[in-house]
Each structure stands twice: as structure tokens, then as C-alpha cells.
Design a protein around this motif. Sequence first.
Motif, PDB file in Angstrom:
ATOM      1  N   ARG A  53      39.003  40.008  42.361  1.00 58.19           N
ATOM      2  CA  ARG A  53      39.005  39.477  43.507  1.00 58.19           C
ATOM      3  C   ARG A  53      38.170  38.224  43.595  1.00 58.19           C
ATOM      4  O   ARG A  53      38.214  37.242  44.243  1.00 58.19           O
ATOM      5  CB  ARG A  53      38.286  40.628  44.570  1.00 58.19           C
ATOM      6  N   LYS A  73      26.728  39.318  45.626  1.00 56.59           N
ATOM      7  CA  LYS A  73      26.335  39.816  44.308  1.00 56.59           C
ATOM      8  C   LYS A  73      24.919  39.911  44.040  1.00 56.59           C
ATOM      9  O   LYS A  73      24.085  39.013  44.517  1.00 56.59           O
ATOM     10  CB  LYS A  73      27.039  38.956  43.257  1.00 56.59           C
ATOM     11  N   TYR A  98      43.664  43.666  46.286  1.00 57.31           N
ATOM     12  CA  TYR A  98      42.352  43.714  47.487  1.00 57.31           C
ATOM     13  C   TYR A  98      42.587  45.387  48.108  1.00 57.31           C
ATOM     14  O   TYR A  98      41.607  45.861  48.838  1.00 57.31           O
ATOM     15  CB  TYR A  98      42.899  42.854  48.659  1.00 57.31           C
ATOM     16  N   TRP A 146      37.410  44.263  41.337  1.00 61.98           N
ATOM     17  CA  TRP A 146      36.559  43.475  42.397  1.00 61.98           C
ATOM     18  C   TRP A 146      36.266  42.437  41.456  1.00 61.98           C
ATOM     19  O   TRP A 146      35.843  41.268  42.105  1.00 61.98           O
ATOM     20  CB  TRP A 146      35.462  44.575  42.596  1.00 61.98           C
ATOM     21  N   ILE A 147      36.470  42.224  40.142  1.00 57.82           N
ATOM     22  CA  ILE A 147      36.177  40.897  39.172  1.00 57.82           C
ATOM     23  C   ILE A 147      37.369  39.917  39.617  1.00 57.82           C
ATOM     24  O   ILE A 147      37.310  38.713  39.755  1.00 57.82           O
ATOM     25  CB  ILE A 147      36.090  41.341  37.908  1.00 57.82           C
ATOM     26  N   LYS A 177      47.906  39.915  44.805  1.00 62.78           N
ATOM     27  CA  LYS A 177      46.513  39.815  45.676  1.00 62.78           C
ATOM     28  C   LYS A 177      46.420  40.796  46.574  1.00 62.78           C
ATOM     29  O   LYS A 177      45.435  41.618  46.725  1.00 62.78           O
ATOM     30  CB  LYS A 177      46.582  38.352  46.466  1.00 62.78           C
ATOM     31  N   ALA A 183      30.741  38.100  36.075  1.00 62.83           N
ATOM     32  CA  ALA A 183      31.905  39.199  36.002  1.00 62.83           C
ATOM     33  C   ALA A 183      31.269  40.609  36.101  1.00 62.83           C
ATOM     34  O   ALA A 183      31.887  41.417  36.933  1.00 62.83           O
ATOM     35  CB  ALA A 183      32.813  39.022  35.008  1.00 62.83           C
ATOM     36  N   ASP A 199      34.696  32.944  43.094  1.00 59.77           N
ATOM     37  CA  ASP A 199      33.382  33.324  42.969  1.00 59.77           C
ATOM     38  C   ASP A 199      32.964  33.780  41.299  1.00 59.77           C
ATOM     39  O   ASP A 199      31.916  33.854  41.097  1.00 59.77           O
ATOM     40  CB  ASP A 199      33.202  34.536  43.995  1.00 59.77           C
ATOM     41  N   GLU A 203      38.881  34.532  44.539  1.00 58.78           N
ATOM     42  CA  GLU A 203      37.980  33.891  45.776  1.00 58.78           C
ATOM     43  C   GLU A 203      37.075  32.551  44.948  1.00 58.78           C
ATOM     44  O   GLU A 203      36.357  31.961  45.747  1.00 58.78           O
ATOM     45  CB  GLU A 203      37.254  34.612  46.431  1.00 58.78           C
ATOM     46  N   ALA A 248      30.040  41.058  39.624  1.00 56.79           N
ATOM     47  CA  ALA A 248      31.105  41.014  40.640  1.00 56.79           C
ATOM     48  C   ALA A 248      31.869  42.436  40.638  1.00 56.79           C
ATOM     49  O   ALA A 248      32.158  42.829  41.765  1.00 56.79           O
ATOM     50  CB  ALA A 248      32.237  40.049  40.345  1.00 56.79           C
ATOM     51  N   ALA A 249      31.552  43.037  39.740  1.00 52.63           N
ATOM     52  CA  ALA A 249      32.291  44.486  39.514  1.00 52.63           C
ATOM     53  C   ALA A 249      31.683  45.157  40.376  1.00 52.63           C
ATOM     54  O   ALA A 249      32.205  46.572  40.895  1.00 52.63           O
ATOM     55  CB  ALA A 249      32.074  44.889  38.172  1.00 52.63           C
ATOM     56  N   PRO A 254      42.607  42.804  54.299  1.00 56.26           N
ATOM     57  CA  PRO A 254      41.322  42.415  53.623  1.00 56.26           C
ATOM     58  C   PRO A 254      41.817  40.875  53.187  1.00 56.26           C
ATOM     59  O   PRO A 254      40.527  40.263  52.971  1.00 56.26           O
ATOM     60  CB  PRO A 254      41.092  43.357  52.574  1.00 56.26           C
TER      61      PRO A 254
END
Lengths: 487, 410
Positions: free
Chosen positions: B64, A45, B11, B61-62, B7, A28, B70, B68, A31-32, A416
Motif C-alpha cells: 500500500r 509511520k 487495500y 501495508w508495505i 489495489k 518498508a 510512500d 501511494e 510501513a508494515a 479505502p
Amino acid sequence: MSYNRVTPEVIEELKSIVGAEHVSDKPAVLAAYLSRSIMGIEAVKPDVVVRPKYVEEVRKVLMLANEYRIPVTPMAGGLSGGFALPLIKPAGILLDLSRMNRILKVDPDARYMVVEPGVRNGPLWAYFRKNYPEYAPPIPDGAPPAATVVGDALERGFTIVTNKAGPAADLVLGLEVVLPTGEVVRTGSWALPGAQPFYKWGLGPDFTGIFLGAQGTMGVVTKLAVKIFPHSEHKDILAFGFENPQDMIKATMMVLKQEVGVMVQGGNWWLVPTRLAEENPKLADYQYWAKLGVPLWFMNFELWGRDEEDLEYQRRVVRREMEKAAQAGIKVREWKLHPRQKKSRLKKPNKIAIPYAKWRGAFLFITWYTPWMEAGDFAEICVKKMEEYGFPPVFWVASIEHGREAICMPIVCYDPTSPDEIERLREFNRDTTEMFIERGWINYRPDPYVHAPLMYSRATAYYSMLKKLKKVFDPNGIMHPGRLCLP
Amino acid sequence: MEVEKYKKEIYKCIHCKTCRFAYSDEPDKAGYGDYTGIIHGCLAGTYNLDWEAYYNSGKMWILRGILEGDVPITGDLIDIFYMCTECGNCQLQCENEIPTVEIFETFRADLVRSGVEIHPKHKRFTEFAIKLNNPYGEPHEKRTEWFDGEKNRRSELAYFVGCTSSYRLPHVAKAVAKLLNTAGLEFLVSTEEVCCGSPLLRVGQREVALSLAKRNVENFKAAGVKRMLFSCAGCYRTFTVDYPKLLGNQPFETVSVMEMIKELMDKGVIKPVKSMDMTVTWHDPCHFGRHIYLWKKGSGLSKGELRDFAKKWFDIPREVLYSIPGLKVVEMYRNRENSWCCGAGGGVKAAYPEMALWAAYERIKEAKEAGAEAIVTSCPFCLRNLSDAAREFKSDVKIIDLTELVLQTL
């Protein structure tokens, strides 16, 4: 080139260098750091984030990475680079330099400051307003308050005084750089121990330029000595409207040759609605904006006077040249800005560029340098191509050093969440890049998948020499590999 | 996951990082000392050593990455998403108008449903709320022990006391009751009152919050209440903003104690006459201040209307203070919608007490630097946390409840 993964043992060593609380490999946390917008849409990442505070820590981290052959990507504020993130796997170490945030020196006589990479625009501006109100640091204009001066300088971006003083790279007087070999070098006159960074060309051939535009592929810049400028309390903005980009560029050139104005920037009417939400269909209709006085194309002239008299003189010069342009057959009219519009444009740093995400959800600046007089052609191609690819044709342009060159930028507003739209954006970028490089225009921040390969495929001799130089500074190729098509 | 419904908004984060500041659009704002221009405004990121993950932008962004596939849902996310008071500063600063507070609360609810081990303190106060109708673990029957008037007296005006004033700061509740009595107003203090659900909503315990909300609404509806008075900012926000979303529009008007005092002064019912020789500053509780501002902003007001509303709304407690003879009022640098949060909200005081104290002490230093001898506010959560910090860090800045201050001057 083969690289090694960041192992638990390496993480322990990194912790011993910067302290455990400044290292993380949690998914996490990694990802930030991602960013797929503004300056680039490709990012992965890192394996680990390391946050040094001191030069010695940077040095030890680089030496460790060099020894283990682990890629390192340095990041100042993570904004000017837009996506200062690893690009290849193994992704390696993201060196987040935001803890190095000291303003080390301001010399009002020699007119420079020395700052670390993590010094952000907002706090820096506040520091100057409080301590040196008669000077302005060269913060990037239009960049948000969290962007950094170091990032902007390394990206060779533009600043609040770019029309007067050139791109941010031109303002650099010296760098302190840590190399993967553990060497710490300074450039400019700073290279001489005990010397101040007063002279940018330094001791014989100076290699400051190797690190500017390198996007972290050559070393880690830990200090920047950069010029500061007199800050005027006598400011104004004049704006003029045109029917087409060619007229805008020609008429503006007449003013630029008089060498007034600190910032000269403009574009088309699409710059206005795309900062608002797309839902309202009337916003995409020019007639709505025409009634509000917004010209099809417009140019803003930001003037800083030494006093009111000087400011008035500059206003007269701009209006006089625009009058001459009109006499030469160019359709031009002064666009009387509301005081609130002026106030918003004069504010530094400001949030002007941020809300373009409102239109479709995200936006990408694809920035190019052209000779000023070719910026009209550039604009025409951009508008046509953006429409062809289904994007609103938002276009922005600014003068560099009184029109010696132009910084041109299609602002691509896209969704996006739509893979199709992102793919279309990639195709637009590839298509226009091929055309622009053919015309001899230069990308501001070459991306690794389109701009850099196309650019270097033509400039083979330069690319070959660049690879040799890279080997000198970074023998194991650990610095941001792949970023500039460099090993 | 429910957060997926946001979402498009998630985004929209372009990672400009502006959300970490206060006054992000006022670079030339004059201040005092180190308080000037654009300044840090995010407790979570600042407290957590500036790690991007703890700022709103990092969290977007986490999220996101989670959407996804991820980023896995693991216990690592608890500290990242719960060490945040949900003060709303990030939402205020965001030019792309991302509803950050709603997103965080929704994701916290997702985390609860995911089965990830939530913070033990949150788990415990949720269990207390289910069993005892309050998060403090106090017996329900003691809820109105502070009140020596007639309980459950039928009245169109009800005073919703809230858990913190009922069990931890009864002097605040007593002051409100005294104020109403002084003004000659009849009011209901209900023994059926239960936690408004605010702490549960903030930490993602939506089902529990909904159940409590239903009980409150049924109770006060049945009592024929037309007007609900709140001295707790959290309760006020929950009744005003959340209840309509959870249960539809309610038949009663909500009014904060600040408004009530102002109203009584304007009508000439009460008048401060005794002089107070003191320099004070007003701390805007997030739930009375910025949250209401953001709620109004989201209701479709034009820029001008929002500006007018903000001026009027944030002026209310200030006008009360200005009307007190002899009282000198100074402003802390970060004020009104740009206020620095006291650090208690969003479940932080319970789960991360050291962070809460740190944030409160930051506020106390700001007040001291402004020249204030005392911080006046009107939220028991803020009062408690600021008082705890003043005690912990041995500050001589006093923390005073607005109602109590006003009562001293009548």
C-alpha cells in the motif's frame, strides 16, 4: 512542545539496548506497521521501530527517549488500539511490545492471570484450554486471534464476559508500568512489594485508571494482572428479533435486569450482508434476508450455565422476559438459529468481525458508550446519518454489566481507495460526534482529531487536571504526544 | 507496476493479523503437546523474529505504501518479499479473501522489472533455466539419464518428471516409472521436457517461465498426450493452475502421482500386500494440497462443494497409506489445508537455505511429537528439504516418498 528527531546515534544506542536485530528504521519495515481501518483511519509511520523483550529494556529505551525528547508510541498487538501509531512529526519511536509475550502466572484460586503485552488471544485461549480448561481468560469478544488482552484492557474494551463482569478495564487487578523517568510502578495491591495482585484498589488512592484509556500517553504497561472466569462447557445462544431498535433495547432491558448471560449483543440486519461481497445486489435487499428468517433488528443472548440445569434455567428466564415484553405490546419473536450459527457465535476467539471489508473494501468501528436505555436513540440517529452520508447503516450494540450501559457501534463500510469516500467518512464522524457529545454519550477510544478535542472542549476542568497529571507521569511529554490532545 | 491491478485486494487488508496463524478459526482444536488450538502458521514471520514486515499483513501495508509512493523500491524489499515460500497459508486464513500468493508473485515480477538487484541465487538459477532448461545448471541431455526405458515412446500418458527428480532425486522418478511398468501402463518420458517454469514463476521471472511453458505445451501437444502425470507438486500446480492462465486451457488432463496410485488401487491393478511395521505421518505438499484447495475455492465452488472437494482431495494419499497392511498412520497437528510448509518453495531453498532447513525441522519436530517414525510425502522438493533437515539436525525421523513406499508393499 518541540521534539527531536531520531538520529543515527540514537538508533545505535537503541540497538545497544535491545540488540541490533530488534531495531529497524527501514522505510518498508516502518510501513508494515501502518493501519488505517477497524479502529481509526489516521496514522503515520514511525521513525524507528524498537522491539524490547524485557522490562529493563523498556526502561532504558524510555529514559533515552526522555533524555533526547523523542516521542514514544507503545503498541501491544497493534489491534485493540487499531492504529497505535505516532500522530505527530517527528514521529519518533514505535515501541513494539509483541516480543514481551509471556503468560507469567495463572492463579486458579484467586482467579487472575498475569500476562505481558504481547500475549495474543489465539495462543492464550489455546494455553487455557490445555492447562486450565475450567477457566477462560477475558479475551475480547469478536476481536481476531492476534489481538491482545493487554491492549483490550488498556482500551477499556469488552470481553467475552462483559455483560456479566463489565468492560475489560473493570477486570484489571493491577498494572506494572514503566514511566519515561525510568521509574517502574505497580498498581493495586501489587504496589506493595511482595504482595499479590489480589486487590485492585491497592494502597490508598489507586491510579490504575490513569493508564486505562490513556492510549499510551502516560507510560508503558509491561504487565497486567487481570481476572479470569469459570469457563462453562454448557453454553447456548438464544436470539430474538424486533421491528425497531427501541423495542429491541426495551425488551432486552427486561432480560438484562434478571442478570443472566455473559454476552448480550445484537444490531440490525445489515450486520449479515456486509460480511459478504457487495457485488450481488440482492444482498442489499432486506426482503432476501427476511425470507431466510433474519429479523430487522435482533439481540443474541449468550448463556453459560454451571450445568445443563442452570443453562435451562437461564433459557427459561430469557424466554419468560421476552414473553412479558410481547405481552407489553413489543413485537418480538424468537429467531431460531441454526446449530452452525450458534457454533460460530460461541467460538472464542473468532473471526466474526473481520469480513466487513468484503462489502466496500474496508470498515471502521466508531464505538460509543451510552446508558442502555438510550441505545435505541443512538441506533436511530446512526442509521439515519449513515444513510444520509451514503453508507450502509450497519449497527451493532452490546450490553455492559447487565445493561448498566451499552457499547454502541456504527460499522462504517467504505472504499479505502476512494479519497472522497474517506473524506465523507470523516465528515460523518465529526457530524455524529457533535450530536453524541451533546447528548452526553462517551467515545470509547477518542481519536485525536475529532472525539478528543470535542470532548475536552466541554470537559475543561477535567482536561486541565488531566494535563497536570500527565506532567507528573511524563514530564517531557514524550509519551504518544497528541494522541489525546495531550502535550 | 503490475501489482497495481490488485489495489482493491491489497487495500482490503484491515491488518487483523489473522493470516499469521494456522487454524485461525478453530480455537478449540485439540492436539498434542504444544500443538493445540490456534497456532503459528507463517514461516516467513516466525523465522524473521516476528517482524511484522515479513508477515502477509505487513507486506500488504508495505505494498500500500509503495502504491501511494510512500515506500521506495529498494533492495530492502528483496529479503522481505522473497523470504516467503508462498505456501498460501495467509491466503487460506484471510477472511477478506485477499489473493496473497498471486499478489506476491506479481510484485516479485515487478521487482525483477524494476531493476533492483535480485538475489544472486535466483539470478543464477534463472540464467541456468534460460541456457540449460533447468534451474540446477545441469546439462539438458542428462535430464532423462535416470530412465532406462524407451525414451520418447509415443503414448497418451506422459510422465512429466520435473527438474528435481530428474537431476537430484532420480530414485523418485525411477519409482514412478516402476509403478507405471508394474501397472502395465505405457507412458512417455520425453527428452524434450524442460523445466515447467514453477521456480521462475515463483520468483518473478515471468518471461522465462512463459517461454519454458510454451515449449512444454508444444512438445506434449505434438506428442499427442492426453494425460500428464506428475510426481512433483510444483510441476503439477504449474501445469494445472498456471498454464491455463498463461496459455489457455490445455488438451491434456493433469494427474498427480497420489491420484494415480489411488486409481490403480481402486481398479485392483496394484494392491499393497506386504506388511509395514511402522508409524508414519503424511506431509501435505503445499502445491498438491493448499494451493489446489485455494484454486478450487477461487473457481466459484459453494462452501459445501469446497468442503466435499477438500475431504476427497486430502484423503487421497491418506487412503493409500491406510490400505498398506500393518502401517500405522498418525496425523501431524497442522495438516491438510492448514499444513505447515516444508520450507523449500517460492525460491527459499535456493536463496535462504538456513530458513528452509529451519522450517523443515519444525515439521520434523511436529511429526516426532505426533509419534511418527517417518514422514511420507510425494513432492521431491519437500522430500529433499525434509531429508536435508533430518540430516542436518540429526533426527531419526525418516523421510519417505509415497511411490517408493507403495512399491515396497506390492
